[in-house]
Motif scaffolding. Structure first.
Motif, mmCIF file in Angstrom:
data_model
loop_
_atom_site.group_PDB
_atom_site.id
_atom_site.type_symbol
_atom_site.label_atom_id
_atom_site.label_comp_id
_atom_site.label_asym_id
_atom_site.label_seq_id
_atom_site.Cartn_x
_atom_site.Cartn_y
_atom_site.Cartn_z
ATOM 1 N N LYS A 143 90.078 -71.217 -62.347
ATOM 2 C CA LYS A 143 91.014 -70.886 -63.422
ATOM 3 C C LYS A 143 90.360 -70.983 -64.793
ATOM 4 C CE LYS A 143 95.072 -72.106 -60.786
ATOM 5 N NZ LYS A 143 96.102 -73.097 -60.529
ATOM 6 N N ALA A 144 89.298 -71.776 -64.901
ATOM 7 C CA ALA A 144 88.626 -71.966 -66.182
ATOM 8 C C ALA A 144 87.332 -71.163 -66.267
ATOM 9 C CB ALA A 144 88.334 -73.452 -66.381
ATOM 10 N N ALA A 145 87.195 -70.131 -65.473
ATOM 11 C CA ALA A 145 85.941 -69.366 -65.407
ATOM 12 C C ALA A 145 85.538 -68.843 -66.776
ATOM 13 C CB ALA A 145 86.084 -68.211 -64.430
ATOM 14 N N ILE A 146 84.248 -68.965 -67.025
ATOM 15 C CA ILE A 146 83.673 -68.500 -68.277
ATOM 16 C C ILE A 146 82.556 -67.518 -67.964
ATOM 17 C CG2 ILE A 146 84.238 -70.590 -69.566
ATOM 18 C CD1 ILE A 146 81.350 -71.535 -69.040
ATOM 19 N N GLY A 147 82.120 -66.812 -68.983
ATOM 20 C CA GLY A 147 80.993 -65.911 -68.794
ATOM 21 C C GLY A 147 81.413 -64.455 -68.813
ATOM 22 N N LYS A 148 80.400 -63.618 -68.782
ATOM 23 C CA LYS A 148 80.623 -62.173 -68.779
ATOM 24 C C LYS A 148 80.908 -61.696 -67.365
ATOM 25 C CE LYS A 148 77.579 -61.543 -72.700
ATOM 26 N NZ LYS A 148 76.364 -60.943 -73.206
ATOM 27 N N LEU A 149 81.469 -60.524 -67.266
ATOM 28 C CA LEU A 149 81.797 -59.934 -65.980
ATOM 29 C C LEU A 149 80.573 -59.902 -65.069
ATOM 30 C CD1 LEU A 149 84.082 -58.481 -64.402
ATOM 31 C CD2 LEU A 149 83.148 -56.335 -65.284
ATOM 32 N N ASN A 150 80.722 -60.388 -63.857
ATOM 33 C CA ASN A 150 79.683 -60.409 -62.812
ATOM 34 C C ASN A 150 78.446 -61.224 -63.173
ATOM 35 O OD1 ASN A 150 81.248 -58.830 -61.045
ATOM 36 N ND2 ASN A 150 80.583 -56.979 -62.095
ATOM 37 N N GLN A 151 78.584 -62.167 -64.085
ATOM 38 C CA GLN A 151 77.496 -63.064 -64.444
ATOM 39 C C GLN A 151 77.793 -64.438 -63.858
ATOM 40 O OE1 GLN A 151 77.193 -63.824 -68.635
ATOM 41 N NE2 GLN A 151 75.545 -65.292 -68.406
ATOM 42 N N VAL A 152 76.924 -64.922 -62.982
ATOM 43 C CA VAL A 152 77.117 -66.236 -62.370
ATOM 44 C C VAL A 152 76.793 -67.320 -63.391
ATOM 45 C CG1 VAL A 152 76.377 -67.806 -60.536
ATOM 46 C CG2 VAL A 152 76.537 -65.363 -60.085
ATOM 47 N N VAL A 153 77.697 -68.275 -63.524
ATOM 48 C CA VAL A 153 77.472 -69.446 -64.362
ATOM 49 C C VAL A 153 77.298 -70.629 -63.417
ATOM 50 C CG1 VAL A 153 78.449 -70.957 -66.136
ATOM 51 C CG2 VAL A 153 78.867 -68.481 -66.230
ATOM 52 N N LEU A 154 76.152 -71.308 -63.509
ATOM 53 C CA LEU A 154 75.860 -72.452 -62.650
ATOM 54 C C LEU A 154 76.166 -73.755 -63.376
ATOM 55 C CD1 LEU A 154 72.481 -71.328 -61.047
ATOM 56 C CD2 LEU A 154 74.770 -71.183 -60.065
ATOM 57 N N PHE A 155 76.593 -74.753 -62.609
ATOM 58 C CA PHE A 155 76.901 -76.075 -63.139
ATOM 59 C C PHE A 155 76.060 -77.111 -62.401
ATOM 60 C CE2 PHE A 155 80.790 -73.558 -63.586
ATOM 61 C CZ PHE A 155 81.031 -73.690 -64.944
ATOM 62 N N PRO A 156 74.869 -77.440 -62.924
ATOM 63 C CA PRO A 156 74.044 -78.450 -62.254
ATOM 64 C C PRO A 156 74.687 -79.838 -62.298
ATOM 65 C CG PRO A 156 73.014 -77.712 -64.299
ATOM 66 C CD PRO A 156 74.213 -76.854 -64.084
ATOM 67 N N ILE A 157 75.554 -80.073 -63.267
ATOM 68 C CA ILE A 157 76.370 -81.286 -63.322
ATOM 69 C C ILE A 157 77.825 -80.851 -63.424
ATOM 70 C CG2 ILE A 157 74.564 -82.737 -64.336
ATOM 71 C CD1 ILE A 157 75.964 -82.380 -67.045
ATOM 72 N N PRO A 158 78.755 -81.688 -62.981
ATOM 73 C CA PRO A 158 80.160 -81.267 -63.035
ATOM 74 C C PRO A 158 80.626 -81.086 -64.467
ATOM 75 C CG PRO A 158 79.935 -83.431 -61.970
ATOM 76 C CD PRO A 158 78.573 -83.002 -62.402
ATOM 77 N N PRO A 159 81.354 -80.017 -64.748
ATOM 78 C CA PRO A 159 81.915 -79.840 -66.086
ATOM 79 C C PRO A 159 82.882 -80.985 -66.419
ATOM 80 C CG PRO A 159 82.059 -77.816 -64.837
ATOM 81 C CD PRO A 159 81.634 -78.888 -63.883
ATOM 82 N N GLN A 160 82.962 -81.324 -67.676
ATOM 83 C CA GLN A 160 83.794 -82.439 -68.129
ATOM 84 C C GLN A 160 85.237 -82.321 -67.655
ATOM 85 O OE1 GLN A 160 82.402 -85.044 -69.733
ATOM 86 N NE2 GLN A 160 84.359 -86.105 -69.589
ATOM 87 N N TYR A 161 85.777 -81.113 -67.638
ATOM 88 C CA TYR A 161 87.185 -80.947 -67.308
ATOM 89 C C TYR A 161 87.506 -81.126 -65.831
ATOM 90 C CZ TYR A 161 85.509 -76.115 -66.703
ATOM 91 O OH TYR A 161 84.797 -75.005 -66.351
#
Length: 172
Positions: A143-161
């Motif tokens: 639900k909180a997805a960020i980034g441009k269309l079809n661009q994978v965003v990686l989280f090496p650590i858990p996001p704060q939220y």
């Protein structure tokens, strides 16, 4: 030879995978207000350690196709990271049933065929349907997805939220 197993779980909380296995919880999200769809996955090991996460804004589709895309993306990421025993949890019972029953009921979703192709690699894959209550981190992050269309965003650590979800009763 396909190395996959399927089952259904009813736990309300995240359960650690078997020793030596990695668990990926995936989810899809469709926003009716801003007309966007997103996929998300969170990966942890049997010691409950966060390994990585991902999200991606994607084009609109049926929810089954969206969640199938989340599984494909999670499988690709696990393979690239070298994991050879992967458990994938999804709260879409229809999709898990489709995967577990030979992909026969839905043939027009390309991602379902990709899942089958990925299962043919040299690794072990388990698919489990889980209740939404044990998939809260993936749900929140989709639900909180960020980034441009079809661009994978990686989280090496858990996001704060999502840290409070990870700490609160180990709900994943």
């Amino acid at each position: 030879m396909v190395h996959l197993a399927c089952s259904s779980k009813t736990e309300q909380r995240w359960q650690r995978p078997d020793s030596g296995w990695v668990k990926i919880n995936v989810d899809g999200f469709v926003s009716k207000n801003i007309i966007k769809a997103a996929i998300r996955g969170a990966m942890r090991n049997s010691d409950e350690e966060w390994l990585t996460g991902f999200n991606m804004v994607i084009g609109m589709d049926e929810i089954l196709g969206i969640e199938a895309q989340a599984i494909v993306k999670g499988m690709k990421l696990a393979w690239l990271k070298g994991y050879k025993q992967v458990e994938i949890n999804c709260d879409n019972v229809m999709l898990i049933d489709t995967i577990c029953n030979g992909f026969a009921s839905i043939r027009n979703i390309a991602e379902v065929w990709l899942i089958h192709e990925w299962c043919n690699k040299n690794w072990k894959v388990k698919f489990r349907h889980v209740l939404r209550g044990s998939n809260k981190v993936a749900d929140c992050l989709a639900k909180a997805a960020i980034g441009k269309l079809n661009q994978v965003v990686l989280f090496p650590i858990p996001p704060q939220y999502v840290i409070r979800l990870l700490e609160g009763n180990m709900i994943f």
